[in-house]
Each structure stands twice: as structure tokens, then as C-alpha cells.
Design an enzyme around this catalytic site. Structure first.
Site, mmCIF file in Angstrom:
data_model
loop_
_atom_site.group_PDB
_atom_site.id
_atom_site.type_symbol
_atom_site.label_atom_id
_atom_site.label_comp_id
_atom_site.label_asym_id
_atom_site.label_seq_id
_atom_site.Cartn_x
_atom_site.Cartn_y
_atom_site.Cartn_z
ATOM 1 N N LYS A 24 -8.959 0.751 -3.983
ATOM 2 C CA LYS A 24 -8.893 0.540 -2.534
ATOM 3 C C LYS A 24 -10.120 1.094 -1.833
ATOM 4 C CE LYS A 24 -6.506 4.776 -1.307
ATOM 5 N NZ LYS A 24 -5.689 5.474 -0.362
ATOM 6 N N ASP B 288 -2.211 -5.596 10.761
ATOM 7 C CA ASP B 288 -1.996 -5.762 9.338
ATOM 8 C C ASP B 288 -2.275 -7.196 8.891
ATOM 9 O OD1 ASP B 288 -1.276 -4.788 6.903
ATOM 10 O OD2 ASP B 288 0.840 -4.491 7.369
ATOM 11 N N GLN C 126 0.279 -1.808 13.199
ATOM 12 C CA GLN C 126 -0.957 -2.076 12.467
ATOM 13 C C GLN C 126 -1.487 -3.463 12.768
ATOM 14 O OE1 GLN C 126 -0.047 -1.501 8.297
ATOM 15 N NE2 GLN C 126 -0.658 0.653 8.425
ATOM 16 N N CYS D 36 4.556 -5.222 4.175
ATOM 17 C CA CYS D 36 4.437 -6.023 2.946
ATOM 18 C C CYS D 36 5.659 -6.876 2.615
ATOM 19 C CB CYS D 36 4.107 -5.148 1.749
ATOM 20 S SG CYS D 36 3.123 -3.704 2.122
ATOM 21 N N HIS E 255 -1.976 -9.636 4.975
ATOM 22 C CA HIS E 255 -1.843 -9.748 3.524
ATOM 23 C C HIS E 255 -2.544 -11.020 3.090
ATOM 24 C CE1 HIS E 255 1.307 -6.820 4.454
ATOM 25 N NE2 HIS E 255 1.023 -6.346 3.254
ATOM 26 N N HIS F 245 -3.892 -5.978 0.770
ATOM 27 C CA HIS F 245 -3.290 -5.426 1.984
ATOM 28 C C HIS F 245 -4.453 -4.869 2.797
ATOM 29 C CE1 HIS F 245 0.625 -4.740 -0.299
ATOM 30 N NE2 HIS F 245 -0.246 -4.654 -1.280
ATOM 31 N N ARG G 237 7.871 5.230 11.027
ATOM 32 C CA ARG G 237 7.825 6.229 9.963
ATOM 33 C C ARG G 237 8.377 7.530 10.502
ATOM 34 N NH1 ARG G 237 1.826 4.650 7.544
ATOM 35 N NH2 ARG G 237 2.414 2.496 7.123
HETATM 36 ZN ZN LIG Z 1 1.032 -4.389 2.609
#
Ligand SMILES: [Zn+2]
Ligand SMILES: [Zn+2]
Length: 625
Positions: free
Chosen positions: A463, A382, A380, A333, A384, A509, A362
Site C-alpha cells: 500500500k 472512497d 471518505q 468495501c 474501489h 481501495h 468508528r
Molecule cells: Zn475498501
């Protein structure tokens, strides 16, 4: 008083009648087979009083696949386990023993460590209990009495549980074993037809690593022997498909002690990776995403702004650079926020869909690492999506459609869980009404089955968690779609509206594979390593019978260069090389000897089917796949 039965008829009962008494009023057979009462979706012990006017359902031994009926059977079995362990291991201390998905466990502090080899003896003792038969009785006691009782029995964990218990304290007794327990429990042990202890693990008291490490014994139980046998067969199949075994066997990846939780990807594993990456890139482009790449390390200030500190601080690897605190990102993010905020944005640029597969790290505890399913490096798929409030509905719908398409490629069924406003929500109820409805509408539009997790959303937005069911019927949590207005405002992000005013905006996200690592782990198990042709790291293997046939084999590889073709020219027998190709789960194997030619190729398909095909026929078959 009256209760309402599932067929909507009413049953007249004396005031304060229990579930068992209701069952008896209906018939002695039902009463004998009853295991549990369900009222308004809540389960209740048969021994407890019913409320006037409430609808009830009495579950019996016939509801052998009902999750609640299985849970009560397994919870009662956990108590039998504790009784058996106490008899076999004097001085053992007992902690807790709940039912879980597919079984139950009980945590113990043993005077001497035990091993898997001890489980059959304990299981034998449980079977003795079942042969003798057990009845459960329930009593409510004061906290003082309960504490006194467990102090005398030398059960410090139970004493601690009494001291922290809320509400009435109930004890359940079977044989000479009494446990502090909320229940519910069976009337007696007759419905328990099969118990199996399945494994051992370490577990900290109350899940806290600062506490004593206890020994957790896992088990399962069923209403019939056949159900246990079918379950054990599924477990065996799951073991055969375990990606931690298949990964190295198929030469896809391995793990090293030098960096626990971070796979070393082999060339064949990277083929899978790039096939997924290609789908990600292709679909992102089709669906109006733009690719970005942002830093992996940031100063601590950034994570204070994003809110990842202090919430996820323990999960993040930290660094010191120029004597300042920095950290490695655990989520993408911040980079996306910084990019969006790098200049003034106009409403014309929205929605802006920024995709980024940069690796995250992580600091998962070593003990919780699990093959590719729980790793320290997480890549990910990922993205946004920055959008206005009016755009939320369409954007979420598009993401859900994307997810459904993606999971469909792998023949997995998607389902979802929609998490709604929590107690500590930010924003007005009207906003939440609108946003939750937008998410729910998107799921309905895409025919995705979903459940609602009331109050489980993040404080800044609702979510969707996406789940997939694999070939063995197991559910995996995959991607998430999360609506958020909080992080853009923390980074001071706005856009200029048509009115020339600054407006606040939302970000979605979302990750759909979840992570490449985890997704590949799940795919390996889903397919049992036998990937569909389009995904298989080696699609065709050519086995030249003798040295004279090597040139022809190399020529074949050349002519099928659009596919992943390998020639196995090791000095092994043809039989051995065919067996190895089977172990490697190669979709097509071509054996090339004296009898073979372009007109006549000996082709073995995975699974044993053999055919003689001409080169062109083979080419069109591969193209079809
Ligand atoms: Zn995010
Ligand atoms: Zn219990």
C-alpha cells in the site's frame, strides 16, 4: 580493527574500541562534542564497542537538527525529568520515558495528582541539574540484579519491565538517579542548552485501559536556546490555527456532548464540504469513476466475509435487528463487493472504478477523539477499483496522479510511504515483486518523494500512504492506496476473460482526501482559517454605512450572485463591522456609503490592503481568483 569514516578514509583502532574512543582518535574536540554514533543507519551509544569494518558517523552537538542527535538529547532530558520528579515528589513511581517526535515524555504514578501549574517547579529543578552538570554512566547487569535493585527502590513498573525484557539489561545513571534503559544517551548534560516542559496528559501503563492510569509529562529539549524559541513560536502559531478553536469562531461547525466525535456542520462549514465534494465529483467523472451508494448497516455475516470481523470488531458500532447481530460499517468495501458480485462480469467492464462517499462510523474511544482529526463519523472520498493484474500498474499510476493533482489545489506538498510485503504475506514472491514495483513506479512517474516501510504492507497487498506537508511544515497522513486480491476472493468475485474462463481479480481501495472531516480540519489549520477566495465560505461582505445604503448593498449582492456575498446591515458601527469581517477572515469587504458608486467602490482585501475599484474592475479581479 578498522572502521570506515564518512569521507571513506579508514581509522585504525584497537579491538573492541568504542565510538567515544574512535572520536578521541580523531581529535579531543570531536570527542568532547560527540553525542552519538550512527552505523549502517542504526544509532549506537558512544560507550559501546564498534565492529571491525563497519562504516561509522560520529554525530556531535553541531548536528543540532539531525533527528537522531535530537532524539538522544531529548531522551537524556527525559531522564533529567525523572530525576527531578523523584526529588520533588517522594513516593512517586516511574514508568517509561522515551524521546518522541518534537520532544520526549516520561510517565509517572504520582502519590497525589499534579497539575500544569506544577510544571514550572519541575522545570526549575531540571535547570538546577543542568547548572550542576550531570554525567551519564552505563552498566550492564543481570536481570536478577536489576530486579533486586528496583524492588528495593519501590519501582514496580521497572520490575515489570525487567521481567519482560529481552536481551542484555542496561542501566544508565546520572546524579543519584538510575534508570533501566537501552539508551543511547549523551556523555553529559552540557549539550542540553534548553529544556521546556510542555504539558500533562493521562496515559495508561502499557497503553492498556485496564491498567493504572499514569501521568505523562511532555517536554522538549534543544541544542540551542534559539531553536527552542523558534519551536515555541511554531507551537503558538499552531494554537492560533487550531481548527477546534477556529471552527466554532468561523461558524463552520461545533461539537456537542450529545454525540461526541460527530461534528454538527453549520451552513458555512457545508460550503467547504460541498466545494470539496464538487471537486471530488468533477474529477471522478473526468477520470472514469462511477458513483454508487451502498447500505450503512449490514448483518454480521457480511463483516465475517469481508474480514472486518473479528479484526475491527471493537472499532465498529453493533446493532441487533430481528434478534440477529448487525453492525454499522466502518469501511465501504462490503457494499462495493456486493455490487460488483451482483451479476457476472466480463473483462470488457474492467477496470471498474466505483466511488462512494457514504459516511462510516468508528467507535473511537472518547479519550482519543480530537476535533475533526479523530472523529466517529468518517466520510471518505472512497473508491474501489476492480481490475485485472495487467491493469494494476496503470490504475495505481492514475490514482497517484489524481492525488498529486488534488493536493496541489491546496498548495500542499505530497509525499508517500510505500509499505511492502510482510512476513505473513499471501501470494507468491513474483506477484509481490510485480505489485510492489507497480506501486513504486507510479510514485516515481509522478515525482512524489517516498520512503519505504519494509514489511509494513497488509498480508494481502502492498500500500501507499499519502502524506501532506502544511504551511507550518507539519506532516499529515492523508489518503491511502491499497492493492488487494484477498477481499474479492472472499466475496467469490471473478470475471469472464476473453477465453470464456473465470479469472480472479484485484481491487484497489483508495481514499485521497482521506476523510472530508479530517481534510477540512487540516485545511482550516493549513490556511489558519483564511481560505483562498475560491474556497472561502463568504467571499465578499458588503457593509452599508447607513440605512440609506442598504438598497445599494443588496443590489451589489444581486449583481455578484455567482459569488458568495453577504450584506452586514447590523446596527453596529462601520469600524466594528469591518473588524468582525477581519475576524471572519473574509477575502473582500466592500464598504458602501455616500461616496460610493458603481464607478468607485471602497474595497478592503483580507490582510488590510485597500483600493478604490470600479464594479467591472472588481468583477474581473474576482473572476481571476
Ligand atoms: Zn475498501
Ligand atoms: Zn531511557
Amino acid at each position: 580493527m578498522r572502521v570506515v569514516l564518512p569521507d571513506n578514509s579508514e581509522l585504525e583502532l584497537p579491538e573492541g574500541a568504542t565510538g567515544l574512543e574512535a572520536a578521541r582518535a580523531i581529535g579531543p574536540k570531536l570527542a568532547a562534542e560527540a553525542v552519538l554514533v550512527r552505523t549502517n543507519g542504526r544509532v549506537q551509544d558512544l560507550r559501546l564497542p564498534l565492529q571491525d569494518g563497519e562504516p561509522i558517523q560520529i554525530l556531535t552537538t553541531r548536528d543540532k537538527n539531525d533527528p537522531d542527535a535530537l532524539a538522544v538529547l531529548r531522551h537524556s532530558s527525559a531522564h533529567l525529568l525523572a530525576e527531578a520528579v523523584r526529588r520533588l515528589y517522594p513516593g512517586v513511581k516511574i514508568a517509561i520515558g522515551p524521546p518522541i517526535e518534537n520532544g520526549f515524555y516520561y510517565d509517572f504514578e504520582f502519590p497525589e495528582p499534579i497539575s500544569e501549574g506544577d510544571l514550572p517547579r519541575i522545570e526549575g529543578e531540571i535547570n538546577n541539574e543542568l547548572a550542576e552538570g550531570r554525567e551519564w554512566t552505563r552498566e550492564e547487569v543481570s536481570a536478577d540484579d536489576a530486579r533486586q535493585r528496583f524492588l528495593e527502590e519501590g519501582e514496580p513498573y521497572k520490575v515489570e519491565l525487567v521481567d519482560t525484557a529481552e536481551g542484555a539489561i542496561s542501566l544508565y545513571t546520572q546524579g543519584d538517579f538510575t534508570d533501566l534503559c537501552r539508551g543511547p544517551h549523551l556523555q553529559n548534560s552540557r549539550p542540553i542548552k534548553a529544556v521546556k516542559l510542555t504539558g500533562l496528559a493521562g496515559a495508561y501503563w502499557r497503553g492498556d485501559e485496564k491498567n493504572t492510569q499514569l501521568t505523562r509529562i511532555y517536554g522538549t529539549a534543544f541544542y540551542s536556546k534559539e531553536d527552542l524559541a523558534a519551536y515555541l513560536e511554531r507551537i503558538e502559531e499552531a494554537k492560533r490555527r487550531d481548527h477546534r478553536r477556529l471552527g466554532p469562531q468561523l461558524d463552520l461547525f461545533h461539537f456537542t456532548e450529545r454525540s461526541p466525535g460527530s461534528p454538527i456542520w453549520h451552513p458555512r462549514g457545508m460550503v467547504l464540504w460541498y466545494e470539496l465534494e464538487e471537486i471530488r465529483r468533477r474529477e471522478n467523472e473526468k477520470r472514469g469513476y462511477q458513483e454508487i451508494k451502498t447500505p450503512i448497516i449490514y448483518d454480521a455475516e457480511t463483516f465475517w466475509t469481508s474480514g472486518h470481523f473479528p479484526k475491527y470488531e471493537d472499532l465498529m458500532f453493533k446493532l441487533e435487528i430481528d434478534e440477529q447481530p448487525w453492525a454499522i460499517k466502518a469501511m465501504n468495501c462490503p457494499g462495493a463487493m456486493l455490487l460488483f458480485g451482483s451479476r457476472l462480469r466480463s473483462y470488457r467492464e474492467l477496470p471498474m472504478r466505483l466511488a462512494e462517499p457514504t459516511p462510516l462510523h468508528r467507535n473511537e474511544l472518547t479519550g482519543t477523539l480530537h476535533g475533526l482529526l479523530r472523529v466517529r463519523i468518517i466520510t471518505q472520498d472512497d473508491a474501489h477499483i476492480f481490475c485485472t493484474e495487467e491493469q494494476i500498474q496503470d490504475e495505481i499510476a492514475a490514482v497517484v496522479d489524481y492525488a498529486r493533482y488534488l493536493y496541489g489545489l491546496f498548495d500542499m506538498t505530497a509525499s508517500a510511504e510505500l509499505s511492502t510485503r510482510p512476513q505473513n504475506k499471501l501470494g507468491t514472491d513474483e506477484q509481490w515483486d510485480r505489485n510492489e514495483a507497480a506501486l513504486e513506479e507510479a510514485l516515481k512517474l509522478n515525482d512524489i518523494e517516498y520512503t519505504i516501510a519494509e514489511g509494513e504492507g497488509a498480508f494481502y497487498g502492498p500500500k501507499i500512504d499519502l502524506h501532506m506537508e502544511d504551511a507550518l511544515g507539519r506532516k499529515w497522513q492523508m489518503g491511502t492506496i491499497q492493492l488487494d486480491s484477498q477481499m474479492p476472493s472472499r466475496f467469490g468475485l471473478t470475471y469472464m476473460g476473453p477465453d470464456n474462463q473465470e479469472h480472479s481479480l484485484y481491487v484497489i481501495h483508495r481514499a485521497l482526501y482521506g476523510s472530508f472531516e479530517r481534510f477540512i480540519g487540516i485545511l482550516i489549520e493549513h490556511y489558519g482559517g483564511a481560505f483562498p477566495f475560491w474556497l472561502a465560505p463568504v467571499q465578499v461582505r458588503v457593509i452599508p454605512v447607513g440605512e440609506d445604503h442598504r438598497a445599494a448593498a443588496a443590489d451589489l449582492r444581486e449583481r455578484f450572485s455567482e459569488y458568495r456575498v453577504e450584506v452586514d446591515e447590523r446596527d453596529e458601527t462601520v469600524g466594528k463591522r469591518i473588524r468582525d469581517a477581519e475576524l471572519d477572515k473574509i477575502p473582500f469587504v466592500i464598504v458602501y456609503g455616500d461616496k460610493e458608486s458603481d464607478q468607485s467602490l471602497a474595497v478592503r482585501k483580507r490582510g488590510g490592503e485597500q483600493a478604490t475599484l470600479g464594479l467591472e474592475a472588481l468583477r474581473s479581479e474576482l473572476a481571476r481568483l
